[in-house]
Write a protein that holds these residues in place. Structure first.
Motif, short mmCIF file in Angstrom:
data_model
loop_
_atom_site.label_atom_id
_atom_site.label_comp_id
_atom_site.label_asym_id
_atom_site.label_seq_id
_atom_site.Cartn_x
_atom_site.Cartn_y
_atom_site.Cartn_z
N LEU A 114 0.85 -1.19 0.00
CA LEU A 114 0.00 0.00 0.00
C LEU A 114 0.88 1.23 0.00
O LEU A 114 1.70 1.41 0.91
CB LEU A 114 -0.91 0.01 1.23
N VAL A 115 0.75 2.08 -1.01
CA VAL A 115 1.57 3.29 -1.09
C VAL A 115 0.65 4.50 -1.20
O VAL A 115 -0.49 4.40 -1.65
CB VAL A 115 2.54 3.25 -2.29
N GLY A 116 1.17 5.63 -0.81
CA GLY A 116 0.40 6.86 -0.88
C GLY A 116 0.97 7.90 0.06
O GLY A 116 1.90 7.63 0.83
N PHE A 117 0.40 9.10 0.01
CA PHE A 117 0.84 10.17 0.90
C PHE A 117 0.43 9.86 2.33
O PHE A 117 -0.44 9.00 2.57
CB PHE A 117 0.22 11.50 0.45
N GLY A 171 12.38 13.27 3.60
CA GLY A 171 11.40 12.63 4.48
C GLY A 171 11.65 11.15 4.71
O GLY A 171 10.71 10.36 4.72
N LEU A 172 12.90 10.74 4.84
CA LEU A 172 13.23 9.31 5.00
C LEU A 172 12.78 8.50 3.79
O LEU A 172 12.39 7.33 3.92
CB LEU A 172 12.60 8.74 6.27
N GLY A 173 12.85 9.11 2.61
CA GLY A 173 12.35 8.45 1.40
C GLY A 173 12.98 7.11 1.12
O GLY A 173 12.30 6.14 0.83
N HIS A 174 14.33 7.03 1.20
CA HIS A 174 15.00 5.76 0.92
C HIS A 174 14.63 4.69 1.93
O HIS A 174 14.56 3.51 1.60
CB HIS A 174 16.53 5.96 0.92
N GLU A 175 14.35 5.12 3.19
CA GLU A 175 13.98 4.16 4.21
C GLU A 175 12.66 3.47 3.86
O GLU A 175 12.44 2.31 4.21
CB GLU A 175 13.83 4.87 5.57
N PHE A 176 11.77 4.18 3.16
CA PHE A 176 10.45 3.64 2.84
C PHE A 176 10.42 2.99 1.46
O PHE A 176 9.83 1.94 1.27
CB PHE A 176 9.40 4.75 2.90
N LEU A 177 11.04 3.63 0.49
CA LEU A 177 10.92 3.17 -0.89
C LEU A 177 11.54 1.80 -1.12
O LEU A 177 11.06 1.04 -1.96
CB LEU A 177 11.58 4.20 -1.84
N ARG A 178 12.59 1.46 -0.40
CA ARG A 178 13.25 0.19 -0.67
C ARG A 178 12.34 -0.99 -0.38
O ARG A 178 12.48 -2.06 -0.98
CB ARG A 178 14.54 0.07 0.12
N HIS A 179 11.38 -0.82 0.56
CA HIS A 179 10.48 -1.93 0.87
C HIS A 179 9.50 -2.20 -0.27
O HIS A 179 8.99 -3.31 -0.41
CB HIS A 179 9.71 -1.63 2.16
N ILE A 180 9.22 -1.19 -1.08
CA ILE A 180 8.27 -1.37 -2.18
C ILE A 180 8.85 -2.28 -3.25
O ILE A 180 8.11 -2.93 -4.00
CB ILE A 180 7.89 0.01 -2.77
N GLN A 181 10.18 -2.36 -3.34
CA GLN A 181 10.81 -3.17 -4.39
C GLN A 181 10.43 -4.64 -4.29
O GLN A 181 10.47 -5.36 -5.27
CB GLN A 181 12.33 -3.04 -4.31
N ARG A 182 10.07 -5.10 -3.10
CA ARG A 182 9.75 -6.52 -2.91
C ARG A 182 8.32 -6.87 -3.31
O ARG A 182 8.02 -8.04 -3.55
CB ARG A 182 9.93 -6.89 -1.44
#
Length: 426
Positions: A163-166, A225-236
């Protein structure tokens, strides 16, 4: 707490030392050398354990050393090899060398193994050095040192649906509505600071794992905003669900929000732009949501949009069935793997130097730099006369003596190889 980063030190076991021994047996004159080789040191191995979910264990223990091999024995007995040191990690762990950043492995399936530090070979006993010229060598090798390095472990959650979003669009509320997970829900931004997982069960008996990923903001791919901390989980994730606020509760524009999130995903990893996705228009129970949904559909007529309400459970069943159908259509059991960018885009060419060593002068010392010669120093027992003669012979054969003379080394000058310092004798 959810620990998804860890730095650990690993060292393979040193090889066991070879020994100097001679065969002494009645009625067997001149029995000759009989010193056995040392055993091999243990490897350090990472192995996936599906029962683990975070890297929290590495918060309390960060140093791991495998056992050394046993020393060789008399009568040509070989020392026992050491057992491997096994370190359990959760599925989805990406491993890199902390110093060089080199990608070492991506551990996904239960039981996946990765050797991260190899043990050293055992040193040779004096029986291995016997020749026609020297039939009773009085020397043996020390064991080879095991590999050692610092590792960076990074956990990327494994989930079928992400689940992704603002922030504050209702992702956590949706997760709580379709699973038994109980994520933190609050009327403020960034309520979710760590990924939350839940298992969805459909009415026809199918099931899948869904992840509530922390909210993204514009510029997340650049680390905002800690973007890399969150975005890497979406890769899976295998399927992406865009959650938008159709009612624009915080004055947000769902059309613009969707565009920003799409751009962030593509900028972080172009592969994510090709990942299957659908849109969940949340908060349909609130005033103005219907108008917002219509405007979104006009802006993106080719997207499949599901109007839902996480608070009232409106429209959740069609959304769940659609996600299950999408997952059934994808290759089963294949998780998206992390590909090292340097391995994917760059080839490394190494120059073969004519001299396998380098010499530099520092202060009053000549320093010889060579991984191979430094290992030779560590494996040589300088208390044994034959071992010292062998060491000197190898240096001469490799051209080290001649190279030192060319650089101005004279009698009595200090020469350093690794931790060993000795005088130059011309």
């Amino acid at each position: 707490m959810f620990f998804d980063h860890a730095s650990i030190y690993v060292k393979g076991g040193d090889g066991g030392n070879g020994i100097v021994s001679y065969r002494r047996e009645k009625y067997v004159p001149l029995g000759g050398p009989a010193g056995g080789d040392g055993g091999r040191g243990g490897d350090v191995v990472l192995i996936v354990d599906e029962g683990l979910r975070t890297l929290i264990d590495f918060r309390y223990q960060r140093h791991f050393k495998a056992k050394p091999g046993e020393q060789g024995g008399t009568k040509n007995k070989h020392g026992a090899d050491a057992s491997d040191l096994v370190i359990k990690v959760p599925p989805g762990t990406v491993v890199r060398d902390a110093n060089s950043g080199q990608f070492l492995g991506d551990l996904i399936q239960h039981g996946d193994r990765l050797v991260v530090a190899r043990g050293g070979r055992g040193g040779r006993g004096n029986a291995r050095f016997a020749t026609a010229v020297n039939k009773a060598p009085d020397m043996a090798e020390k064991g080879e040192p095991g590999e050692e390095r610092w590792l960076e472990l990074e956990l990327r959650v494994l989930a079928d649906v992400g689940l992704v979003g603002f922030p504050s669009v209702g992702k956590s509320t949706l997760l709580a509505a379709v699973t038994r997970a109980r994520p933190k829900v609050g009327a403020y931004h960034f309520t979710t600071l760590n990924p939350e997982l839940g298992v969805v069960e459909t009415s026809d008996g199918r099931g899948f794992v869904i992840a509530d990923l922390p909210g993204l903001i514009e510029g997340a791919h650049a680390g905002h905003g800690l973007g890399h901390e969150f975005l890497r989980h979406i890769q899976r994730t295998r399927v992406i669900v865009h959650v938008i606020d159709a009612a624009s509760v915080d004055g947000r524009d769902p059309v613009e929000d969707f565009r920003i999130i799409e751009n962030e995903l593509a900028a972080y990893d172009p592969v994510l732009a090709e990942r299957p996705r659908i849109v969940a228009a949340n908060k349909m129970d609130l005033p103005g949501a219907a108008a917002g949904l219509e405007r979104f559909r006009q802006a993106y007529p080719n997207l499949e949009v599901f109007p839902i309400s996480g608070a009232t459970h409106q429209g959740l069943e069609p959304l769940i069935r659609k996600l299950a159908d999408m997952l059934d259509a994808l290759p089963h059991g294949v998780e998206p793997q992390i590909v090292a960018p340097d391995e994917e885009e760059h080839k490394v060419y190494r120059l073969e130097r004519k001299e396998p060593f380098a010499i530099r002068r520092e202060g009053g010392e000549f320093i010889v730099e060579s991984p191979e010669l430094e290992k030779l120093v560590k494996m040589t027992n300088f208390q044994q006369f034959d071992a010292v003669k062998r060491f000197q012979r190898i240096l001469k054969q490799r051209g080290v003596d001649d190279a030192l003379r060319e650089r101005g080394a004279k009698d009595g000058d200090s020469i350093r190889i690794g931790d060993m310092v000795f005088d130059f004798v011309d």
